[in-house]
Motif scaffolding. Structure first.
Motif, PDB file in Angstrom:
ATOM      1  N   TYR A   1       0.838  -1.195   0.000  1.00  0.00           N
ATOM      2  CA  TYR A   1       0.000   0.000   0.000  1.00  0.00           C
ATOM      3  C   TYR A   1       0.877   1.251   0.000  1.00  0.00           C
ATOM      4  O   TYR A   1       2.061   1.216   0.350  1.00  0.00           O
ATOM      5  CB  TYR A   1      -0.947   0.021   1.213  1.00  0.00           C
TER       6      TYR A   1
ATOM      7  N   LEU B   1      -8.029   8.686   4.564  1.00  0.00           N
ATOM      8  CA  LEU B   1      -7.714   8.529   5.979  1.00  0.00           C
ATOM      9  C   LEU B   1      -8.005   9.781   6.794  1.00  0.00           C
ATOM     10  O   LEU B   1      -8.448   9.697   7.942  1.00  0.00           O
ATOM     11  CB  LEU B   1      -6.245   8.135   6.150  1.00  0.00           C
TER      12      LEU B   1
ATOM     13  N   GLU C   1       3.190   0.324  11.546  1.00  0.00           N
ATOM     14  CA  GLU C   1       2.317   0.663  10.414  1.00  0.00           C
ATOM     15  C   GLU C   1       0.868   0.901  10.825  1.00  0.00           C
ATOM     16  O   GLU C   1      -0.019   0.920   9.973  1.00  0.00           O
ATOM     17  CB  GLU C   1       2.399  -0.403   9.313  1.00  0.00           C
ATOM     18  N   ASN C   2       0.617   1.108  12.104  1.00  0.00           N
ATOM     19  CA  ASN C   2      -0.750   1.350  12.563  1.00  0.00           C
ATOM     20  C   ASN C   2      -1.132   2.828  12.545  1.00  0.00           C
ATOM     21  O   ASN C   2      -2.318   3.158  12.475  1.00  0.00           O
ATOM     22  CB  ASN C   2      -0.938   0.809  13.986  1.00  0.00           C
ATOM     23  N   TRP C   3      -0.144   3.713  12.597  1.00  0.00           N
ATOM     24  CA  TRP C   3      -0.419   5.136  12.747  1.00  0.00           C
ATOM     25  C   TRP C   3       0.293   5.944  11.668  1.00  0.00           C
ATOM     26  O   TRP C   3       1.408   5.621  11.255  1.00  0.00           O
ATOM     27  CB  TRP C   3       0.051   5.632  14.117  1.00  0.00           C
TER      28      TRP C   3
ATOM     29  N   LYS D   1      -8.208   2.724  -1.480  1.00  0.00           N
ATOM     30  CA  LYS D   1      -8.803   1.974  -0.388  1.00  0.00           C
ATOM     31  C   LYS D   1      -9.648   2.869   0.509  1.00  0.00           C
ATOM     32  O   LYS D   1     -10.784   2.542   0.850  1.00  0.00           O
ATOM     33  CB  LYS D   1      -7.719   1.300   0.437  1.00  0.00           C
ATOM     34  N   GLU D   2      -9.075   4.050   0.889  1.00  0.00           N
ATOM     35  CA  GLU D   2      -9.769   4.873   1.863  1.00  0.00           C
ATOM     36  C   GLU D   2      -9.131   6.254   1.941  1.00  0.00           C
ATOM     37  O   GLU D   2      -7.925   6.403   1.742  1.00  0.00           O
ATOM     38  CB  GLU D   2      -9.685   4.208   3.247  1.00  0.00           C
TER      39      GLU D   2
ATOM     40  N   GLU E   1      -5.130   6.320   1.142  1.00  0.00           N
ATOM     41  CA  GLU E   1      -4.391   5.070   1.085  1.00  0.00           C
ATOM     42  C   GLU E   1      -4.819   4.297  -0.158  1.00  0.00           C
ATOM     43  O   GLU E   1      -6.012   4.114  -0.409  1.00  0.00           O
ATOM     44  CB  GLU E   1      -4.638   4.224   2.332  1.00  0.00           C
TER      45      GLU E   1
ATOM     46  N   ASN F   1      -5.054   6.631  13.291  1.00  0.00           N
ATOM     47  CA  ASN F   1      -4.948   5.183  13.218  1.00  0.00           C
ATOM     48  C   ASN F   1      -5.437   4.716  11.846  1.00  0.00           C
ATOM     49  O   ASN F   1      -6.568   5.001  11.456  1.00  0.00           O
ATOM     50  CB  ASN F   1      -5.794   4.538  14.327  1.00  0.00           C
ATOM     51  N   ARG F   2      -4.586   3.985  11.120  1.00  0.00           N
ATOM     52  CA  ARG F   2      -4.939   3.533   9.767  1.00  0.00           C
ATOM     53  C   ARG F   2      -6.135   2.604   9.758  1.00  0.00           C
ATOM     54  O   ARG F   2      -6.876   2.543   8.770  1.00  0.00           O
ATOM     55  CB  ARG F   2      -3.772   2.791   9.119  1.00  0.00           C
ATOM     56  N   HIS F   3      -6.326   1.861  10.830  1.00  0.00           N
ATOM     57  CA  HIS F   3      -7.369   0.843  10.876  1.00  0.00           C
ATOM     58  C   HIS F   3      -8.650   1.342  11.546  1.00  0.00           C
ATOM     59  O   HIS F   3      -9.664   0.639  11.531  1.00  0.00           O
ATOM     60  CB  HIS F   3      -6.840  -0.395  11.595  1.00  0.00           C
ATOM     61  N   ASP F   4      -8.580   2.526  12.145  1.00  0.00           N
ATOM     62  CA  ASP F   4      -9.740   3.128  12.792  1.00  0.00           C
ATOM     63  C   ASP F   4      -9.581   4.637  12.678  1.00  0.00           C
ATOM     64  O   ASP F   4      -9.039   5.294  13.567  1.00  0.00           O
ATOM     65  CB  ASP F   4      -9.832   2.692  14.260  1.00  0.00           C
TER      66      ASP F   4
END
Length: 372
Positions: free
Chosen positions: A69, A96, A112-114, A93-94, A81, A128-131
């Motif tokens: 990514y 952010l 790779e979370n932030w 994808k999104e 992203e 946060n990439r996932h939230d």
């Protein structure tokens, strides 16, 4: 006369600001800039046509990469992203995070979370990439931030502010990130649009040591524990520093400047190992495993140079275990004059001058290199 590069350029973007970044595994080199697309060059077959990332948001001013990514920050204030599908097609994808002004810098945490993002607004957002609802806002600096960079382990985030100060944020806090330290007297005041770097380039192993360029066109290594300059690489560039990159083991440093010089330094001895003059270099970066150096220029071209180092002793340094950077006596000389106002400026920590610590040699390589 400028030197002739060892390979032909790869057209990547229209003329203008052109950024590049390797994926974490080094398999691809991503290049983006003043177009609504980016290009991905495969390092295993650099002569092949690159993959395209189409229909991206506006001009790209910042980028970071994972393995599959890429995250792009755009002139329109969006941070998006893009992910690679199983068919090697890049797709959005999104989104952010959004800003109302152009994005200037993105830093990706080691896990790779932030992502930390700065723009022409004053506040820094850590997302946060996932939230993407999980956001921290950093406000300890008074003006917009030009560059952001995480250290190894992402325990600190360095924000190079346009006011000429480095704001060091503690990202390991159990609750909210907090301002840990302010370092003055090292980087220069710059506007966010200036093609001069004031970024903190962290040592790949030492979590408390970074390199940066100064107004006097030196490269300096700064210890964040004391806020002191530990080593200087002076007198080689005739123009403002445009980019710096550590070799993967930290034994070498590449630096470029606006007048076109590209210099490879031995970070242990401070000696120049190789010096060339190429035209309009904007960003330079080492591959994370191989003897491969890349850079972009203001014509939107990418140079991908395999076997860049030719001498056996230089290649040995590139492949050797990490060595400690120990300050020498000449590195301890008084600070140089600030070219902008002619005054002498000492590094300051939290606004206060600190006496220079006595030079010494720690007992072990682990202590010299810091956390690994």
């Amino acid at each position: 006369m400028p030197d002739r590069p060892p390979v032909a350029p790869r057209p990547a973007q229209p003329p203008g600001k052109t950024s590049l970044s390797f994926t974490r595994d080094g398999a691809q080199l991503l290049v983006a800039g003043c177009a609504n697309y980016a290009r991905s060059f495969r390092t295993s077959s650099i002569d092949d046509e690159p993959d395209m990332i189409d229909h991206i948001h506006d001009d790209t001013l910042a980028l970071v990469c994972g393995n599959d990514y890429i995250i792009l920050g755009a002139e329109d204030g969006t941070v998006c992203e893009y992910a690679m599908s199983s068919s090697r097609k890049w797709e959005l994808k999104e989104i952010l995070v959004r800003f109302s002004l152009p994005v200037r810098s993105i830093a990706l945490s080691e896990d790779e979370n932030w992502i930390a993002v700065s723009s022409d607004e004053v506040e820094i957002k850590v997302v946060n990439r996932h939230d993407i609802e999980n956001i921290h806002t950093l406000k300890g600096h008074p003006k917009p931030t030009k560059h952001l960079s995480y250290n190894r382990h992402s325990s600190y985030l360095a924000a190079s502010c346009t006011d000429g100060k480095i704001y060091l944020y503690d990202m390991a806090s159990a609750t909210e990130p907090r301002l840990h330290k302010t370092i003055e007297g090292i980087i220069q005041r710059l506007e966010t649009v200036d093609e001069v770097t004031s970024a903190c380039y962290w040592h790949p192993y030492n979590t408390k040591l970074f390199a940066c360029g100064t107004a006097s066109r030196e490269i300096v290594l700064v210890d964040t524990g004391s806020g002191e300059i530990q080593k200087r690489f002076p007198g080689a560039h005739n123009g403002p520093i445009s980019s710096i990159s550590w070799s993967p083991n930290g034994n070498l440093l590449a630096s470029s400047s606006h007048e076109g010089s590209l210099i490879i330094w031995n970070t242990v001895t401070g000696q120049i190992l190789q010096q060339n003059t190429y035209e309009k270099i904007l960003e330079v970066t080492w591959h994370n495993k191989e003897n491969l150096l890349c850079w972009t220029n203001s014509w939107g071209e990418a140079y991908i140079i395999p076997d860049f180092l030719k001498k056996a002793e230089h290649i040995d340094l590139l492949n050797a275990a990490p060595q400690a950077v120990v300050p020498s006596k000449q590195d301890q000389r008084p600070p140089q004059s600030n070219q902008q106002n002619g005054s002498i400026s000492k590094p300051l920590v939290n606004g206060h001058s600190r006496p220079r610590a006595r030079s010494h040699t720690p007992d072990s390589l682990d202590e010299l290199l810091g956390d690994t």
